[in-house]
Enzyme design. Sequence first.
Site, mmCIF file in Angstrom:
data_model
loop_
_atom_site.group_PDB
_atom_site.id
_atom_site.type_symbol
_atom_site.label_atom_id
_atom_site.label_comp_id
_atom_site.label_asym_id
_atom_site.label_seq_id
_atom_site.Cartn_x
_atom_site.Cartn_y
_atom_site.Cartn_z
ATOM 1 N N ASP A 124 -18.415 11.892 9.740
ATOM 2 C CA ASP A 124 -19.136 13.135 9.411
ATOM 3 C C ASP A 124 -20.135 13.033 8.251
ATOM 4 O O ASP A 124 -20.359 14.039 7.580
ATOM 5 C CB ASP A 124 -18.139 14.242 9.037
ATOM 6 C CG ASP A 124 -17.325 14.730 10.226
ATOM 7 O OD1 ASP A 124 -17.629 14.324 11.362
ATOM 8 O OD2 ASP A 124 -16.389 15.497 10.006
ATOM 9 N N HIS A 168 -17.306 -8.987 13.575
ATOM 10 C CA HIS A 168 -16.165 -9.143 12.681
ATOM 11 C C HIS A 168 -16.076 -8.000 11.668
ATOM 12 O O HIS A 168 -15.229 -8.024 10.777
ATOM 13 C CB HIS A 168 -16.296 -10.499 11.956
ATOM 14 C CG HIS A 168 -15.049 -10.971 11.298
ATOM 15 N ND1 HIS A 168 -14.952 -11.169 9.935
ATOM 16 C CD2 HIS A 168 -13.835 -11.304 11.807
ATOM 17 C CE1 HIS A 168 -13.758 -11.598 9.631
ATOM 18 N NE2 HIS A 168 -13.047 -11.693 10.749
ATOM 19 N N ASP A 220 -18.387 -10.911 -13.877
ATOM 20 C CA ASP A 220 -18.777 -10.371 -15.193
ATOM 21 C C ASP A 220 -18.402 -8.911 -15.399
ATOM 22 O O ASP A 220 -19.097 -8.176 -16.109
ATOM 23 C CB ASP A 220 -20.287 -10.537 -15.407
ATOM 24 C CG ASP A 220 -20.658 -11.956 -15.799
ATOM 25 O OD1 ASP A 220 -19.745 -12.774 -16.016
ATOM 26 O OD2 ASP A 220 -21.860 -12.237 -15.878
ATOM 27 N N LYS A 226 -15.353 -4.419 9.791
ATOM 28 C CA LYS A 226 -14.315 -3.385 9.753
ATOM 29 C C LYS A 226 -14.929 -2.201 9.018
ATOM 30 O O LYS A 226 -14.973 -2.177 7.781
ATOM 31 C CB LYS A 226 -13.054 -3.855 9.045
ATOM 32 C CG LYS A 226 -12.301 -4.967 9.779
ATOM 33 C CD LYS A 226 -12.783 -6.336 9.395
ATOM 34 C CE LYS A 226 -12.025 -7.427 10.127
ATOM 35 N NZ LYS A 226 -12.558 -8.770 9.844
ATOM 36 N N LYS A 246 -11.305 -10.575 1.291
ATOM 37 C CA LYS A 246 -12.664 -11.107 1.178
ATOM 38 C C LYS A 246 -13.361 -10.307 0.071
ATOM 39 O O LYS A 246 -14.189 -9.430 0.339
ATOM 40 C CB LYS A 246 -13.446 -10.956 2.489
ATOM 41 C CG LYS A 246 -12.732 -11.554 3.722
ATOM 42 C CD LYS A 246 -12.122 -10.461 4.542
ATOM 43 C CE LYS A 246 -11.664 -10.893 5.916
ATOM 44 N NZ LYS A 246 -10.824 -12.049 5.999
ATOM 45 N N HIS A 274 -5.560 -12.133 3.418
ATOM 46 C CA HIS A 274 -6.665 -11.853 4.347
ATOM 47 C C HIS A 274 -7.867 -11.275 3.604
ATOM 48 O O HIS A 274 -8.830 -10.819 4.214
ATOM 49 C CB HIS A 274 -6.186 -10.871 5.422
ATOM 50 C CG HIS A 274 -7.064 -10.796 6.622
ATOM 51 N ND1 HIS A 274 -7.858 -9.701 6.909
ATOM 52 C CD2 HIS A 274 -7.296 -11.689 7.625
ATOM 53 C CE1 HIS A 274 -8.521 -9.916 8.027
ATOM 54 N NE2 HIS A 274 -8.206 -11.110 8.486
#
Length: 386
Positions: free
Chosen positions: A120, A113, A300, A115, A295, A293
Amino acid sequence: MAARFLPGNRLHLLRSGAEYFPALEAALGAARSAVFLETYIYAGDVTGRRITRALCEAASRGSTVHVLVDGFGSRDMPAELVDDLRSAGVRLLVFRPEIFPFPWRRDRLRRMHRKLVAVDDRVAFIGGINIIDDLDTPHQVPPRHDYAVKIEGPLVGEIRQEAERLWNRIARARLRPDWRLRVGEGPAPPRRGSQRAALVVRDNLRHRRDIENAYLAAIESAAREIVIANAYFLPGKRFRRALLRASRRGVRVTLLLQGRVEYALLHYASHALYGTLLEAGIEIYEYRRSFLHAKVAVIDDHWATVGSSNIDPFSLMLAREANVVVEDGHFAAELRRRLREDIDQGALVVTRTRWLAQPLSRRIPSWIAYGLARFTMGVFGLGGRF
């Protein structure tokens, strides 16, 4: 395993594809030696074709381009794009191809899952954004709303090494030993800024709870505020208890959650937790403007995370995930400001009074969904944590 923070990085927060894909294309356009791209979904829309073209051009200039896609999330990747990539010399591998028809095999839920992109030893990207157009949101109101981080500095080396390690595992599994790499060759990338950041991954070997533990450590140490934005929010017992303890000791806890239904079971199961959270003084907002979508989290004003991991059983217990965790006041402040904009401009508050006043006919589906979710996790041997 504790997160290993590296100093000397320069981080740039990117909101949704409108900011992410131009930055990714620019990085690919400057690639000279090696590219690693991991994605759960690789769509055949306008964005998928744009990124395919950029990858092919990088390969034509002599870069060794590695693309790893998930066998379930990218099962509809068009053959035309696959042919274009391979014809250009791009190395393409599939993580757990969908070859078994049995839906209740536990292995089927162990998805890739992540991404992640590394170019380089110079620049990397981590986030929740797949190779898919923001407007490509079947059965949802577009555009898709998400976050990613552009990274320059020493952390890029760790991200590339992590990509190399997973690539080698899949190359061996796919019987491509000639594509295996020597991990960690070359000097570490130079310092590019002053920000401390760590790569935190979840797998089914040495890093099973690393992302969850990073969240829990930050939540337990929170003194003032916790802001979490998550598309699929169904935390286990440890996570729920940590949030409740934080709220009871005076920390302001704010959750920005998905207000639109994508996966009905998860959506309604998460509603079964609202009453307990609201009773403890936790603020809940549902994003209704479009398809959330994200996450991400800020704690603090100095700790932040952006990545691919949802706070649900599939991300925290089964899938391969990758988050960047940042200890930097400027980055945390920027993410917090954007999340507050998301709340003010696109979310509706869920009040304790209104939620608890719902008729029984609206509560029962949530508890049924929660029971089914617990049963499903029990089938896969994960019920104890849930």
